[in-house]
Structures are given as structure tokens and as C-alpha cells.
Scaffold this motif. Structure first.
Motif, PDB file in Angstrom:
ATOM      1  N   GLU A 187       0.836  -1.199   0.000  1.00 53.72           N
ATOM      2  CA  GLU A 187       0.000   0.000   0.000  1.00 53.72           C
ATOM      3  C   GLU A 187       0.871   1.250   0.000  1.00 53.72           C
ATOM      4  O   GLU A 187       1.994   1.247   0.491  1.00 53.72           O
ATOM      5  CB  GLU A 187      -0.909   0.055   1.236  1.00 53.72           C
ATOM      6  N   SER A 188       0.287   2.323  -0.501  1.00 56.48           N
ATOM      7  CA  SER A 188       0.927   3.630  -0.437  1.00 56.48           C
ATOM      8  C   SER A 188      -0.148   4.710  -0.492  1.00 56.48           C
ATOM      9  O   SER A 188      -1.300   4.419  -0.838  1.00 56.48           O
ATOM     10  CB  SER A 188       1.926   3.821  -1.585  1.00 56.48           C
ATOM     11  N   GLY A 189       0.235   5.912  -0.126  1.00 54.78           N
ATOM     12  CA  GLY A 189      -0.681   7.035  -0.240  1.00 54.78           C
ATOM     13  C   GLY A 189      -1.254   7.548   1.056  1.00 54.78           C
ATOM     14  O   GLY A 189      -1.985   8.541   1.066  1.00 54.78           O
ATOM     15  N   GLY A 190      -0.954   6.900   2.154  1.00 49.65           N
ATOM     16  CA  GLY A 190      -1.460   7.388   3.427  1.00 49.65           C
ATOM     17  C   GLY A 190      -0.742   8.643   3.877  1.00 49.65           C
ATOM     18  O   GLY A 190       0.220   9.085   3.250  1.00 49.65           O
ATOM     19  N   ALA A 248      -9.528  17.550   7.757  1.00 48.56           N
ATOM     20  CA  ALA A 248     -10.927  17.164   7.581  1.00 48.56           C
ATOM     21  C   ALA A 248     -11.507  17.883   6.367  1.00 48.56           C
ATOM     22  O   ALA A 248     -11.227  19.063   6.145  1.00 48.56           O
ATOM     23  CB  ALA A 248     -11.726  17.490   8.830  1.00 48.56           C
ATOM     24  N   GLY A 249     -12.278  17.131   5.592  1.00 46.19           N
ATOM     25  CA  GLY A 249     -12.879  17.693   4.390  1.00 46.19           C
ATOM     26  C   GLY A 249     -12.085  17.427   3.127  1.00 46.19           C
ATOM     27  O   GLY A 249     -12.612  17.575   2.020  1.00 46.19           O
ATOM     28  N   GLU A 250     -10.825  17.039   3.296  1.00 48.63           N
ATOM     29  CA  GLU A 250      -9.992  16.774   2.131  1.00 48.63           C
ATOM     30  C   GLU A 250     -10.204  15.346   1.615  1.00 48.63           C
ATOM     31  O   GLU A 250     -10.941  14.549   2.200  1.00 48.63           O
ATOM     32  CB  GLU A 250      -8.520  16.993   2.487  1.00 48.63           C
ATOM     33  N   SER A 251      -9.542  15.060   0.509  1.00 45.98           N
ATOM     34  CA  SER A 251      -9.624  13.742  -0.101  1.00 45.98           C
ATOM     35  C   SER A 251      -8.262  13.067  -0.067  1.00 45.98           C
ATOM     36  O   SER A 251      -7.228  13.738   0.060  1.00 45.98           O
ATOM     37  CB  SER A 251     -10.102  13.853  -1.553  1.00 45.98           C
ATOM     38  N   LEU A 252      -8.289  11.768  -0.207  1.00 45.95           N
ATOM     39  CA  LEU A 252      -7.056  10.993  -0.197  1.00 45.95           C
ATOM     40  C   LEU A 252      -7.229   9.809  -1.117  1.00 45.95           C
ATOM     41  O   LEU A 252      -8.325   9.219  -1.189  1.00 45.95           O
ATOM     42  CB  LEU A 252      -6.750  10.505   1.221  1.00 45.95           C
ATOM     43  N   THR A 253      -6.168   9.486  -1.850  1.00 43.73           N
ATOM     44  CA  THR A 253      -6.190   8.305  -2.705  1.00 43.73           C
ATOM     45  C   THR A 253      -5.097   7.340  -2.255  1.00 43.73           C
ATOM     46  O   THR A 253      -3.924   7.719  -2.186  1.00 43.73           O
ATOM     47  CB  THR A 253      -5.985   8.666  -4.181  1.00 43.73           C
ATOM     48  N   LEU A 254      -5.509   6.135  -1.944  1.00 41.23           N
ATOM     49  CA  LEU A 254      -4.579   5.077  -1.570  1.00 41.23           C
ATOM     50  C   LEU A 254      -4.366   4.158  -2.761  1.00 41.23           C
ATOM     51  O   LEU A 254      -5.275   3.934  -3.564  1.00 41.23           O
ATOM     52  CB  LEU A 254      -5.131   4.274  -0.394  1.00 41.23           C
ATOM     53  N   SER A 255      -3.174   3.619  -2.852  1.00 43.58           N
ATOM     54  CA  SER A 255      -2.849   2.671  -3.911  1.00 43.58           C
ATOM     55  C   SER A 255      -2.394   1.352  -3.306  1.00 43.58           C
ATOM     56  O   SER A 255      -1.792   1.333  -2.226  1.00 43.58           O
ATOM     57  CB  SER A 255      -1.725   3.219  -4.801  1.00 43.58           C
ATOM     58  N   CYS A 256      -2.664   0.278  -4.017  1.00 40.40           N
ATOM     59  CA  CYS A 256      -2.222  -1.041  -3.596  1.00 40.40           C
ATOM     60  C   CYS A 256      -1.667  -1.757  -4.820  1.00 40.40           C
ATOM     61  O   CYS A 256      -2.419  -2.062  -5.748  1.00 40.40           O
ATOM     62  CB  CYS A 256      -3.357  -1.838  -2.989  1.00 40.40           C
TER      63      CYS A 256
END
Length: 124
Positions: A6-9, A14-22
Motif C-alpha cells: 500500500e501507499s498514499g497514506g 478534515a474535508g480533504e480527499s485521499l487516494t490510496l494505492s495497492c
């Protein structure tokens, strides 16, 4: 055997977005589905989202992120992505990517392969 990374953490507001990759490697064709789970301190590991590895790439979402997240995959790259929008402090957890050779399930014990996890911290 399948290896998941995994990556992207990280730390977000608060209110923002996040994209994690695997990223998956090894016998990826043996998998029937991949999922994202999360575990907060003192709590059980819970299902967040999943996607089948077959051609239909059917997505599934847990109630905690339903309506504000998107799971997708890039099969040639053997990579699954999870985008979560409108993050709140309740989303703070270690997020794990997992793979299963069984039919899709929201139950963690049905998954044989796990990544090391990536920490997501949402500040208020």
C-alpha cells in the motif's frame, strides 16, 4: 503467493480527499477480489471497499464510506486505488489492502493476502 504493498497514506485535514494505492505482485491471477480494510486503535478491522478481479470489476462499498469513495483498478498494472472524499477524523485508521482467492467477501478472514498497512490520520 501474492505480495501487496500500500501507499498514499498520510496526514490530511478534515474535508480533504485521499487516494490510496495497492500494488500487487506474484500470482495475481489467482485472486478473485481485492479489498480495503481499516483498523482504528482498539477497534476491529472493518471492510471499507472491494472490487472483483474479474472483467466486470464490480465495486463494493462499506457503509462508512458509501457515497464518498471510489474504488478502481488498473489490471495491467495490478494496482487497486481507493479514493475517499470528505474525510473526517473518524476515518483515521491504518488502511490495509487485501486479496482473496475465494468469492468476494466483506469478512477479513476470507482474505489470504495482506499488505503491511498505511496510516491515514485526519485532523479536525
Amino acid at each position: 503467493q501474492v505480495h501487496l504493498v500500500e501507499s498514499g497514506g498520510g496526514l490530511v485535514q478534515a474535508g480533504e480527499s485521499l487516494t490510496l494505492s495497492c500494488a500487487a505482485s506474484g500470482r495475481t491471477d489467482s485472486m478473485s477480489a481485492m479489498g480495503w480494510f481499516r483498523q482504528a486503535p482498539g477497534k476491529e478491522r472493518m471492510f471499507v471497499a472491494g472490487i472483483t478481479w474479474s472483467a466486470d470489476a464490480a465495486p463494493y462499498y462499506g457503509t462508512s464510506v458509501q457515497g464518498r469513495s471510489t474504488i478502481s483498478r488498473d489490471k495491467p498494472k495490478n494496482t487497486v486505488y481507493l479514493q475517499v472524499n470528505s474525510l473526517t477524523p473518524e476515518d483515521t485508521a491504518v488502511y490495509f489492502c487485501a486479496g482473496t482467492t475465494s468469492p468476494f467477501s466483506v469478512v477479513p478472514t476470507r482474505y489470504s493476502y495482506w499488505g503491511q498497512g498505511t496510516q491515514v490520520t485526519v485532523s479536525s
